[in-house]
Every structure is written in structure tokens, then in C-alpha cells.
Write an enzyme that holds these catalytic residues in place. Structure first.
Site, PDB file in Angstrom:
ATOM      1  N   CYS A 102      -8.769   2.861  -8.392  1.00 19.93           N
ATOM      2  CA  CYS A 102      -8.237   2.850  -9.228  1.00 19.93           C
ATOM      3  C   CYS A 102      -8.170   3.394 -11.121  1.00 19.93           C
ATOM      4  CB  CYS A 102      -8.334   1.186 -10.126  1.00 19.93           C
ATOM      5  SG  CYS A 102      -7.347   0.218 -11.040  1.00 19.93           S
TER       6      CYS A 102
ATOM      7  N   HIS B 143      -7.456  -1.762  -4.414  1.00 24.08           N
ATOM      8  CA  HIS B 143      -8.946  -2.142  -3.943  1.00 24.08           C
ATOM      9  C   HIS B 143      -8.918  -2.713  -2.825  1.00 24.08           C
ATOM     10  CE1 HIS B 143      -9.585  -2.165  -8.637  1.00 24.08           C
ATOM     11  NE2 HIS B 143      -8.132  -2.484  -9.179  1.00 24.08           N
TER      12      HIS B 143
ATOM     13  N   GLU C 137     -11.576  -2.708  -2.018  1.00 18.45           N
ATOM     14  CA  GLU C 137     -13.113  -3.634  -2.444  1.00 18.45           C
ATOM     15  C   GLU C 137     -13.261  -5.206  -2.957  1.00 18.45           C
ATOM     16  OE1 GLU C 137     -12.233  -1.636  -4.338  1.00 18.45           O
ATOM     17  OE2 GLU C 137     -12.207  -2.271  -6.441  1.00 18.45           O
TER      18      GLU C 137
END
Lengths: 80, 227
Positions: free
Chosen positions: B85, B201, B203
Site C-alpha cells: 500500500c 494487504h 497482513e
């Protein structure tokens, strides 16, 4: 010495913000706008007395930080 | 396996990334942007967020941070660097990755789950992944990937496209391109494929209670690839 730089988007880069501003102006009755592109303007007060030298320093700033040359052009306005 | 997550003023996914890396076996260190030296690493991550308030252009200020010279040297010596990002935005501003991330086509901040196609496995990030379509989260205002025609030819010739936005079957088209990215590009490698930048993302998808585990597959595989 005060020196200015104008950063504009290159011609083939999409400018959605410029487009919305254009549409808004159109809605307000400004019907004669053909195209509108948004850019950035920098005023830099630089500790340098030689206009040529000052211009070169600002050009270096444009290349290294102020503009991203993939999408933007810069124009330096000569000190008056 | 050792990793570092760089924290810039305005980073906000740094802790999430730390949690993800630690969960899957990395010994992770948080590194402040104003430090000069990176610890010894197998992986460096530039996390998501809004470094320096996105002033000037997203990632432009962070790309000039003190620590970035060490990150650039690490990448140039073959070290694995991943930017997610805002981290992706920082990597393009350093010049480690080609192109730039523009404002989303429809001027909206996009925050949703998307499908991403990853079929370029000739690299340490994705090698051995046993599926091609992943559900990841995106949250960004400037994710509209753009590059010049010459750059696009080059990244296509060198297989540098890492990920595409797609539907659940892997189809890429305008309907499934959330931000107007050129060729539906969601992620890019450098030429040597040791530097990866992507908008989604992983994560945020490391636990079923966080709406998915496709990120867990990614991190588990990543640490096995580095070992």
C-alpha cells in the site's frame, strides 16, 4: 531571491480532480471551458543571489522531489 | 528468519505487519525512519499508512527518509524488500519500482476485499504458492497504477507484473478493476524480482476472525521460501 515552480500533469496522464473541477464549473454556468488540468505551484525563497544559480538549484529540486517525472512536467518561473 | 518493518511518521499498518510476520515465524524488528542503519535482515517491509500525511505525493517524502538509503542499498544487493500500500507508493518514489500510483479513477477512497490473481511464481515471494487467486483487503485513495508505454513494455517483457485485480474466477476486466489501474495491475516487481510492491494487504488476512486466511498462506509460504 524568490523563485517559483509550476508542476503540471503530463498530457496523457488521467486527472480525475481536474475533470471534477471542470464538471463543477460547467454546472455553475461556466460553459466555455474546453479542458481543465490541476497542477501545483511552489514559491521558494532561496538564499542565492545569482538568478542562474538559483534556477539551477530549483531545477534540481524539481527533478529530485517536487515533480515525479513519470507523470509530471515542471516549469521554473524566472525571478523578476 | 529476520525481518524489519520500517515505521514512518503516519504509518498505520506497521503493527499489523509486525503481528503477521511474528505469527508466521519471523524475528521482526521495528525500525524508525530516521535511523541510519538497517539491522541484519532477510526481509524488509515498508508498511501501509499515510507517511508524512501523503503530502506532495504519496510516498514522496518517505522515499527521502534517512533509512531509505540503507533500504535501497539492501534491495540493490539482492535483499528482499516488500512494500504494501503506502509502502508500494514509497518504493515507486525511490525508483526501485517503475511507474507511479495515481489518485483512484473514481476519486473514492476504496476500502474492501478484492480478488487478486498471482500467477507469476518465479520469485521468492510467491514461489510454491499452490493457488493463484487470493482474497485480500485494499484500503487506499491512490492505487491507480500508471507507467509510460515504454515502461509497460519493459515490465511485461521482464514478467514484472506481480498481481492483478480480478473476480473470483481470475477474470480481469474494468468491472473488477477497483481503482482504474493500468492493465488491472495490483502489484509490481523490480527487474530482479527481489523487490515487490502491491496495494493489497496480506497482513489483514491472517486469521479467520479477520475475514480470511489467504494472507496466512502468503506469509507461511514466504518464510518457507526464504529458509
Amino acid at each position: 531571491m524568490k523563485i517559483s515552480a509550476i508542476i503540471t500533469l503530463k498530457k496523457d496522464v488521467l486527472d480525475p480532480q481536474g475533470k471534477v473541477i471542470h464538471q463543477t464549473l460547467d454546472g455553475m454556468g461556466f460553459k466555455n471551458v474546453n479542458e481543465l488540468r490541476q497542477g501545483k505551484y511552489f514559491e521558494i525563497d532561496i538564499n542565492e543571489n545569482d538568478p542562474k544559480e538559483a534556477k539551477e538549484i530549483v531545477e534540481d529540486m524539481c527533478k529530485k522531489l517536487l515533480a515525479n517525472l513519470v507523470i509530471e512536467n515542471y516549469k521554473i518561473i524566472e525571478p523578476q | 528468519m529476520k525481518s524489519s518493518v520500517i515505521t514512518f511518521p503516519g504509518s498505520n499498518c506497521d503493527r499489523d505487519m509486525h503481528v503477521a510476520l511474528t505469527k508466521f515465524g519471523f524475528k521482526n524488528k521495528m525500525v524508525w525512519h530516521n535511523d541510519n542503519e538497517l539491522p541484519k535482515n532477510d526481509l524488509v517491509v515498508l508498511p501501509g499508512g499515510f507517511s508524512y500525511g501523503d503530502y506532495l505525493r504519496c510516498g514522496s517524502m518517505a522515499s527521502k527518509s534517512k533509512i531509505m538509503q540503507s533500504v535501497i542499498n539492501f534491495a540493490k544487493s539482492g535483499g528482499l524488500v516488500m512494500g504494501i500500500c503506502n509502502g508500494f507508493q514509497i518504493l515507486v518514489e525511490t525508483g526501485l519500482l517503475p511507474g507511479v500510483l495515481l489518485r483512484n479513477k473514481y476519486l473514492e477512497f476504496i476500502c474492501k476485499n478484492v480478488y487478486v490473481k498471482i500467477d507469476n511464481k518465479e520469485n521468492l515471494f510467491f514461489k510454491n504458492l499452490d493457488k493463484n487467486i487470493f482474497k485480500f483487503h485494499i484500503a487506499h485513495n491512490e492505487g491507480n497504477y500508471f507507467c509510460t508505454k515504454d515502461q509497460l513494455n519493459e515490465i511485461e517483457d521482464n514478467s514484472q507484473i506481480a498481481a492483478y485485480y480480478c473476480d473470483s474466477s481470475g477474470k480481469t476486466d474494468e468491472k473488477n478493476n477497483p481503482n482504474g489501474s493500468l492493465k488491472s495491475i495490483a502489484g509490481i516487481f523490480n527487474k530482479e524480482r527481489n523487490v515487490l510492491g502491491m496495494m493489497p494487504h496480506p497482513e489483514r488476512m491472517i486469521d479467520q476472525s479477520l475475514s480470511g486466511e489467504d494472507g496466512a498462506l502468503f506469509f507461511k509460504n514466504l518464510i518457507n521460501n526464504i529458509r
